[in-house]
Scaffold this active site. Structure first.
Site, PDB file in Angstrom:
ATOM      1  N   GLU A  88      -0.108  -9.390  -0.740  1.00 29.49           N
ATOM      2  CA  GLU A  88      -1.540  -9.713  -0.624  1.00 29.49           C
ATOM      3  C   GLU A  88      -2.191  -9.764  -2.014  1.00 29.49           C
ATOM      4  O   GLU A  88      -3.035 -10.612  -2.292  1.00 29.49           O
ATOM      5  CB  GLU A  88      -2.234  -8.680   0.264  1.00 29.49           C
ATOM      6  CG  GLU A  88      -1.783  -8.804   1.726  1.00 29.49           C
ATOM      7  CD  GLU A  88      -2.380  -7.722   2.614  1.00 29.49           C
ATOM      8  OE1 GLU A  88      -2.064  -6.536   2.381  1.00 29.49           O
ATOM      9  OE2 GLU A  88      -3.159  -8.050   3.515  1.00 29.49           O
ATOM     10  N   GLU A  97       3.735  -5.204   7.518  1.00 29.94           N
ATOM     11  CA  GLU A  97       2.817  -4.197   8.069  1.00 29.94           C
ATOM     12  C   GLU A  97       3.043  -3.942   9.549  1.00 29.94           C
ATOM     13  O   GLU A  97       2.894  -2.819  10.028  1.00 29.94           O
ATOM     14  CB  GLU A  97       1.357  -4.638   7.850  1.00 29.94           C
ATOM     15  CG  GLU A  97       0.856  -4.478   6.423  1.00 29.94           C
ATOM     16  CD  GLU A  97       1.158  -5.672   5.525  1.00 29.94           C
ATOM     17  OE1 GLU A  97       2.021  -6.509   5.890  1.00 29.94           O
ATOM     18  OE2 GLU A  97       0.527  -5.788   4.456  1.00 29.94           O
ATOM     19  N   ALA A 101       0.859  -1.191   0.000  1.00 26.46           N
ATOM     20  CA  ALA A 101       0.000   0.000   0.000  1.00 26.46           C
ATOM     21  C   ALA A 101       0.892   1.237   0.000  1.00 26.46           C
ATOM     22  O   ALA A 101       2.026   1.190   0.480  1.00 26.46           O
ATOM     23  CB  ALA A 101      -0.870  -0.012   1.251  1.00 26.46           C
ATOM     24  N   GLY A 104       0.791  -5.105   0.982  1.00 23.98           N
ATOM     25  CA  GLY A 104      -0.298  -5.198   0.009  1.00 23.98           C
ATOM     26  C   GLY A 104       0.150  -5.813  -1.311  1.00 23.98           C
ATOM     27  O   GLY A 104      -0.656  -6.415  -2.031  1.00 23.98           O
TER      28      GLY A 104
END
Ligand SMILES: CCCCCCC[C@H](O)CC(=O)SCCNC(=O)CCNC(=O)[C@H](O)C(C)(C)COP(=O)([O-])OP(=O)([O-])OC[C@H]1O[C@@H](n2cnc3c(N)ncnc32)[C@H](O)[C@@H]1OP(=O)([O-])[O-]
Length: 719
Positions: free
Chosen positions: A103, A123, A61, A100
């Protein structure tokens, strides 16, 4: 952004484009949504490959978006749409797949990684958890214990380990995108029923409750008050015990708490601060992007005490040839053995061969004639250091950088002893120098930008957070630490015990309270520093003057313990007692308690109740106030520099961002008010008076930390 092309006739290739790490910003997410839809609706396309431009899959992210009004398509439905696709989607992982990014790859049906790629869910290091399904998919894919390990530590794994764990399906040494396209062509049209990780049951684990209890206990112990690791365990527990949809709900709930927490803000601030200090600048206008470092192939270390040995190891492990010089034969032999031992242990840990042959040892300073850089690490004594610098100036080839590892002495004075003061900088390492991740690069008034750039680059190569700071007594770290230590001693005089003070600081998140730390580093070290400052007066145990030195309050407690031969761990007695010299288990010592009572009685001090809050305020705010003085004096370029120094060199809990960030979180007005209060109560401690800069910031409405620079500039322009 994401670019779409059709390759090999039947494969839709989606390339993430957001340099430098293809973070999943709103435009990238929008690009993925659009291009996936395009690929799925094109009847000619049989399968899809997702890759990242410039050999980097995705860094996760976009951290810069956090704390802003996030717009654009959300990640979770985007990843669900990819997983639900009726055409195979293959992730081609080069460089990194983090957070992310991984992910996204876990939402794909297949993952092919380059052998040099690194993968992970880091994270937790940003105060978050993998909240785009990572906490639910990874345990389903690789099992609970392995997923717990990755998610709670945030560690990156190599492609080889990812293959072994089952995170990726194939590893290649060749062009990853080509390999993924070939793979995609092969699996086009095959059933995807068994490829959607969210549909997998979590692999069965015997004694699940015991496993989670054990992990939770370990995580709580090592987290020192950080909440994200605990939430990570809770999220994985949800994956292990709940159906996927409910697990996702739990993931969302936990993330909502973390996302808005002060800890996440602090950790994300640390992430950017760590990078910001690399963009150093000096008050004379010299800066990182206009100053060219010199190449350093061969270095020398002068003086092989504890610091010199650690520095030698750090340099050799970085790939440099090192000449290690020690004039005393016995000391040289001992150092050689110690350095070899450290290199061998380090190499064993990293599974590589030790680099013993990179170091040559000498008793003669003439041996350093052809090195590019010297780090002097002799005893902390100006006369001795001056002598060494004069010798080095005579021996070294022209242009050799002369660095000093002094922790407090005047770099300008040393530079003035050489014909080329522009070649002199401080390289202040922290013990043990081959382990600690901090380096203060101290520029003097005549240090050249080139010399600073070279020391900064060398620090980075050694894997250290390197911070350029100005020249003053104690530089940044030790200048602030001095007041922290003093306040702790004053608290003992006023009624606290070492246990109470350490308990408050450890509860705050320091790995070790001030007195345990002092026992570890040695009370003789502090005594010698105070002696160098002209503060120690042996035998001054009683009378008013014992507690006033150089015109202000002084606590001789540390000196009195030193005079008793209580040096800390090394003598198994200090502020605590230890079973044997070197033992790390500190036990309360009744002797210290009665010693403190007698001391107070002798000086007419009446013990009062001191609580944890006062300990924190007195110790931390005094230090923070000095941080403001340091900013005002231009010794540190910005609050990030101070915070990085404290997080990397002094055990300041990362989830509290560093002292200056902490002040911002607490509220500058509150910090100022408390300092005023304590200064009124202790007028003989001048440094409790709020600094000019702190007052100015409060008067300007306590602006957020990233704008302090403007107030500092204004303050300087008024001088
Ligand atoms: C409710 C909301 C729901 C959200 C869902 C959750 C989604 C997910 O679970 C959360 C995440 O992914 S969290 C994220 C999880 N991901 C991570 O934690 C990975 C964090 N990143 C890293 O660990 C390292 O940067 C790398 C290993 C990627 C590269 O190391 P290197 O080669 O030594 O290079 P470098 O010097 O380090 O960086 C170069 C430049 O890139 C910049 N930048 C980097 N990543 C960025 C990012 N994600 N973003 C933005 N920027 C990022 C960096 O600032 C620097 O900029 P500068 O202006 O030049 O200073």
């Amino acid at each position: 952004m994401a670019q779409y092309t059709r390759v090999s006739g039947f494969v839709g290739l989606i390339t993430l484009q957001n340099p430098p790490v293809n973070a999943l910003s709103a435009p990238v997410r929008q690009g993925i949504v659009d291009t996936v839809q395009r690929a799925l609706s094109d009847p000619e396309v049989k399968s899809v490959v997702i890759c990242g431009q410039n050999g980097i899959f995705c860094g996760g992210a976009d951290i810069k978006e956090f704390g802003t009004d996030m717009f654009g398509p959300p990640l979770i439905p985007m990843i669900h749409a990819i997983e639900a696709a009726n055409k195979p989607v293959v992730a081609a992982i080069e460089g990194i797949a983090l957070g992310g990014g991984l992910e996204l790859a876990l939402g794909c049906h297949y993952r092919i990684a380059h052998s040099k790629a690194r993968l992970g869910l880091p994270e937790v290091t940003l105060g978050l958890l993998p909240a785009a399904g990572g906490s639910q998919r990874l345990p389903r894919l690789i099992g609970v214990p392995a997923a717990l390990n990755l998610i709670t530590t945030g560690r990156h794994v190599t492609a080889a380990e990812a293959l072994q764990l089952g995170i990726v399906d194939q590893v290649t040494d060749h062009n990853t995108v080509d390999a993924a396209v070939k793979f995609a062509l092969r699996v086009g049209g095959q059933s995807l029923d068994a490829r959607r990780i969210s549909t997998y049951p979590c692999p069965q684990q015997p004694d699940l409750d015991a496993l989670f209890e054990d992990v939770m206990q370990k995580v709580r112990q090592s987290a020192r008050g950080a909440i994200a690791p605990v939430a990570c365990v809770q999220a994985v527990r949800a994956a292990a015990t709940l159906p996927y949809t409910q697990g996702m709900e739990r993931e969302k709930e936990l993330m909502a708490t973390l996302f808005t927490s002060g800890q996440a803000r602090a950790l994300q601030y640390c992430f950017f601060a760590q990078r910001a200090v690399g963009r150093w600048k000096m008050p004379n206008g010299a800066r990182w992007d206009t100053s060219k470092p010199r190449p350093v192939h061969k270095a020398a270390v002068i003086g092989l005490g504890t610091m010199g040995r650690g520095i030698t190891v750090a340099l050799a492990q970085t790939g440099l040839s090192v000449i290690a010089v020690e004039s005393q034969e016995k000391q040289l032999m001992e150092a050689k053995q110690a350095v070899s031992g450290m290199l061998e242990r380090g190499a064993k840990r990293r599974g590589v061969a030790p680099v013993l042959d990179r170091i040559s040892y000498s008793q003669d300073i003439q041996a350093v004639a052809d090195v590019d850089l010297v780090i002097e690490a002799v005893f902390e004594d100006m006369a001795l250091k001056t002598k060494v610098f004069r010798q080095l100036s005579a021996v070294c080839k022209p242009g050799t950088l002369l660095c000093t590892n002094t922790s407090a002495l005047d770099v300008d004075q040393l530079a003035s002893e050489t014909p080329n003061p522009e070649l002199v900088v401080g390289m202040h390492f922290f013990a043990p120098a081959h382990v600690m991740k901090l380096l203060e690069v101290v520029y003097g008034s005549r240090s050249s930008p080139e010399a600073v750039a070279t020391a900064m680059q060398l620090g980075k190569k050694m894997g250290k957070a390197s911070v350029a700071v100005g020249n003053c007594r104690g530089f940044v770290g030790n200048r602030m630490l001095k007041l922290y230590l003093e306040q702790a001693s004053f608290l003992l005089e006023e009624g606290a015990t070492p246990e109470l003070v350490d308990g408050a600081l450890e509860e705050f998140g320091f790995p070790m309270g001030v007195f345990r730390m002092s026992d570890l580093s040695g009370l003789d070290v502090g005594w010698r520093i105070r002696k160098g400052e002209g503060l120690v007066e042996p035998g001054m145990a009683s009378g008013q003057s014992a507690r006033i030195r150089q015109g202000r309050r002084y606590s001789p407690l540390g000196d009195l313990l030193y005079e008793q031969g209580r040096f800390g761990l090394k003598t198994s007695r200090g502020w605590y007692q230890y079973d044997k010299p070197g033992s790390r288990v500190a036990r309360s010592d009744p002797w210290v308690h009665s010693f403190l009572e007698e001391y107070r009685a002798r000086h007419g001090l009446v013990a009062r109740n001191i609580d944890h809050q006062e300990v924190l305020e007195r110790c931390l705010y005094a230090m923070i106030n000095e941080g403001f003085h340091i900013l005002e004096d231009g010794i540190a370029a910005g609050p990030e520099d101070i915070d990085v120094i404290y997080v990397f060199g002094f055990g300041w809990p990362r989830h509290r961002g560093g002292p200056m960030f902490y002040a911002d979180m607490v509220g500058l007005a509150k910090v100022m008010e408390k300092l005023e209060h304590y200064h009124q109560a202790h007028p003989d401690v001048p440094y409790l008076q709020p600094s000019n800069l702190l007052r100015k910031l409060v008067a300007s409405g306590s602006p957020p930390i990233h704008t302090w620079g403007e107030v500092i500039k204004k303050l300087h322009s008024q001088l």
